[in-house]
Design an enzyme around this catalytic site. Structure first.
Site, PDB file in Angstrom:
ATOM      1  N   ASN A  28       1.177  -1.375   0.265  1.00  0.00           N
ATOM      2  CA  ASN A  28      -0.235  -0.356   0.055  1.00  0.00           C
ATOM      3  C   ASN A  28       0.870   0.944  -0.139  1.00  0.00           C
ATOM      4  O   ASN A  28       1.588   1.611   1.036  1.00  0.00           O
ATOM      5  CB  ASN A  28      -0.595   0.284   1.033  1.00  0.00           C
ATOM      6  CG  ASN A  28      -1.914   1.427   1.299  1.00  0.00           C
ATOM      7  OD1 ASN A  28      -2.281   1.681   0.174  1.00  0.00           O
ATOM      8  ND2 ASN A  28      -2.684   1.339   2.443  1.00  0.00           N
ATOM      9  N   LYS A  30       0.128   4.556  -0.449  1.00  0.00           N
ATOM     10  CA  LYS A  30      -0.348   5.260   0.502  1.00  0.00           C
ATOM     11  C   LYS A  30      -0.290   7.000  -0.524  1.00  0.00           C
ATOM     12  O   LYS A  30      -0.605   6.497  -1.272  1.00  0.00           O
ATOM     13  CB  LYS A  30      -0.180   5.485   2.064  1.00  0.00           C
ATOM     14  CG  LYS A  30       0.412   4.249   2.680  1.00  0.00           C
ATOM     15  CD  LYS A  30       0.268   4.615   4.393  1.00  0.00           C
ATOM     16  CE  LYS A  30       0.234   3.314   5.144  1.00  0.00           C
ATOM     17  NZ  LYS A  30       0.308   3.475   6.359  1.00  0.00           N
ATOM     18  N   HIS A 114      -9.083   0.492   5.378  1.00  0.00           N
ATOM     19  CA  HIS A 114      -7.793   0.811   5.430  1.00  0.00           C
ATOM     20  C   HIS A 114      -8.321   1.802   6.407  1.00  0.00           C
ATOM     21  O   HIS A 114      -9.170   2.762   7.113  1.00  0.00           O
ATOM     22  CB  HIS A 114      -7.536   1.973   3.853  1.00  0.00           C
ATOM     23  CG  HIS A 114      -6.424   1.539   5.018  1.00  0.00           C
ATOM     24  ND1 HIS A 114      -4.809   2.478   6.146  1.00  0.00           N
ATOM     25  CD2 HIS A 114      -4.451   1.196   5.591  1.00  0.00           C
ATOM     26  CE1 HIS A 114      -4.055   2.394   6.358  1.00  0.00           C
ATOM     27  NE2 HIS A 114      -3.728   1.402   6.058  1.00  0.00           N
ATOM     28  N   GLU A 116      -6.876   4.724   7.839  1.00  0.00           N
ATOM     29  CA  GLU A 116      -6.508   5.500   7.840  1.00  0.00           C
ATOM     30  C   GLU A 116      -8.403   6.456   6.941  1.00  0.00           C
ATOM     31  O   GLU A 116      -8.391   7.128   7.466  1.00  0.00           O
ATOM     32  CB  GLU A 116      -5.439   6.308   6.811  1.00  0.00           C
ATOM     33  CG  GLU A 116      -4.270   5.910   8.194  1.00  0.00           C
ATOM     34  CD  GLU A 116      -2.675   5.281   7.012  1.00  0.00           C
ATOM     35  OE1 GLU A 116      -2.757   5.795   5.789  1.00  0.00           O
ATOM     36  OE2 GLU A 116      -2.216   4.611   7.635  1.00  0.00           O
ATOM     37  N   GLU A 187      -5.426  -5.411  10.326  1.00  0.00           N
ATOM     38  CA  GLU A 187      -4.869  -4.602  10.778  1.00  0.00           C
ATOM     39  C   GLU A 187      -4.299  -3.977  11.684  1.00  0.00           C
ATOM     40  O   GLU A 187      -5.450  -2.526  11.967  1.00  0.00           O
ATOM     41  CB  GLU A 187      -4.282  -3.545   9.388  1.00  0.00           C
ATOM     42  CG  GLU A 187      -3.673  -4.306   8.210  1.00  0.00           C
ATOM     43  CD  GLU A 187      -3.626  -3.022   7.131  1.00  0.00           C
ATOM     44  OE1 GLU A 187      -2.415  -2.958   6.973  1.00  0.00           O
ATOM     45  OE2 GLU A 187      -4.295  -1.894   6.865  1.00  0.00           O
ATOM     46  N   GLY A 193       1.973   1.997  11.103  1.00  0.00           N
ATOM     47  CA  GLY A 193       3.223   3.304  10.394  1.00  0.00           C
ATOM     48  C   GLY A 193       4.067   3.813  11.802  1.00  0.00           C
ATOM     49  O   GLY A 193       4.310   3.911  12.162  1.00  0.00           O
ATOM     50  N   SER A 233       3.677  -2.426  10.014  1.00  0.00           N
ATOM     51  CA  SER A 233       5.218  -2.844  10.182  1.00  0.00           C
ATOM     52  C   SER A 233       5.459  -3.895   9.909  1.00  0.00           C
ATOM     53  O   SER A 233       6.927  -4.117  11.127  1.00  0.00           O
ATOM     54  CB  SER A 233       5.006  -2.223  11.757  1.00  0.00           C
ATOM     55  OG  SER A 233       4.622  -0.641  12.620  1.00  0.00           O
TER      56      SER A 233
HETATM   57  C1  PEP Z   1      -0.560   0.112   6.267  1.00  0.00           C
HETATM   58  O1  PEP Z   1      -0.758   1.487   5.865  1.00  0.00           O
HETATM   59  O2  PEP Z   1      -1.578  -0.844   5.966  1.00  0.00           O
HETATM   60  C2  PEP Z   1       0.455  -0.580   7.049  1.00  0.00           C
HETATM   61  C3  PEP Z   1       0.771  -1.792   7.207  1.00  0.00           C
HETATM   62  O3  PEP Z   1       1.747   0.460   7.305  1.00  0.00           O
HETATM   63  P1  PEP Z   1       2.682   0.058   7.356  1.00  0.00           P
HETATM   64  O4  PEP Z   1       3.280  -1.324   7.157  1.00  0.00           O
HETATM   65  O5  PEP Z   1       3.742   1.447   7.531  1.00  0.00           O
HETATM   66  O6  PEP Z   1       2.965  -0.355   9.428  1.00  0.00           O
END
Ligand code: PEP
Length: 270
Positions: A28, A30, A114, A116, A187, A193, A233
């Protein structure tokens, strides 16, 4: 001794994993990238050598870059959107991308729900399920995200949020056949992040609960066949341990998907 010998050659995850069930590794991107950095990232992935036979790879660039990425990326990486409109058709929906438009453009994947989008755009579980269903009805495959906030976890509400809120809305909206084109991305928001990855035990516990929930609410067959991937992460340095969890079928990767570390994550599932 017999069990030990069997485990040695067939660790539990391989006993459980269906033979044709590939790990899905999603990147992703973003809201990141310039024309130059996107071209460089595509080049890095294209030069990354053969992927493991049990890996299926999808990247989700921002809408602006989807066309150029589709034209230049290696054929064994599929391209996804990061979101899709709630409108079922094209027309007077300023700012939206319609599912039939995405499909006609040649896309096969959509990310929905997601965290976000849930937090910044107020997307409720009902909206996420509705968007996902529209994507499915238009022939797209969906990576549908779910996951608890830190406060949910601390209050002991992880499974209530993930199962009874996020997943239940999807179960209510999707037909049994739809599930063949659904990937669930678990997630935990506190891991996205932050550099704080869920431990294999924490991730496995929720993945197993999702599997059980799907078995009870949809069917044991759908539960066994549906890929449940982990995001939060993930890096090349932790992917190898996480992928050994019996109910982890791949990863959704944010930050590390913008670097060559994404290749390490892909190769970790071999
Ligand atoms: C994500 O945005 O779906 C995500 C898992 O981000 P990160 O890997 O940076 O934690």
């Amino acid at each position: 001794f017999r069990l030990q010998t069997r485990r040695q050659y067939f660790p539990p995850q391989h006993i459980c994993r269906m033979a044709d069930k590939k790990y899905l590794i999603g990147g992703n991107w973003k809201c990141n990238g310039t024309k130059e950095s996107v071209a460089e990232l595509v080049q890095t992935l294209n030069n990354g050598g053969d992927f493991p036979a049990n890996a299926e790879v999808v990247v989700a660039p921002p809408f602006l870059f989807i066309d150029s990425v589709m034209q230049t990326i290696r054929p064994d990486i599929a391209v996804s959107t990061q979101n899709i409109g709630k409108n079922t058709k094209t027309g007077a929906f300023t700012g939206e991308i319609a599912a039939p438009m995405a499909k006609a453009f040649g896309l096969n994947w959509v990310i929905t729900g997601h965290s976000e989008r849930r937090s910044m755009e107020g997307e409720t579980s009902a909206i996420v399920a509705e968007k996902s269903k529209i994507a499915l009805d238009n022939g797209l495959s969906v990576i549908a995200c779910c996951g608890e906030q830190l406060s949910d976890r601390e209050a002991g509400n992880t499974l209530a949020v993930v199962l009874e809120d996020h997943l239940q809305a999807m179960v209510d909206a999707f037909s049994t056949e739809d599930w063949a084109r659904v990937v669930i991305a678990y997630e935990p928001v506190w891991a996205i992040g932050t550099g704080v990855v869920a431990s294999p035990e924490q991730a496995q516990e929720v993945h197993a609960a999702i599997r059980k929930f799907l078995s009870e609410k949809v069917s044991p067959e759908v539960s066994a066949a549906t890929r449940v991937i982990y995001g939060g992460s993930v890096k090349g340095s932790n992917a190898g341990t996480l992928k050994d969890c019996p109910d982890i079928d791949g990863f959704l990767v944010g930050g590390a998907a913008l670097t060559a570390d994404f290749l390490t994550i892909i190769n970790a599932v071999a």
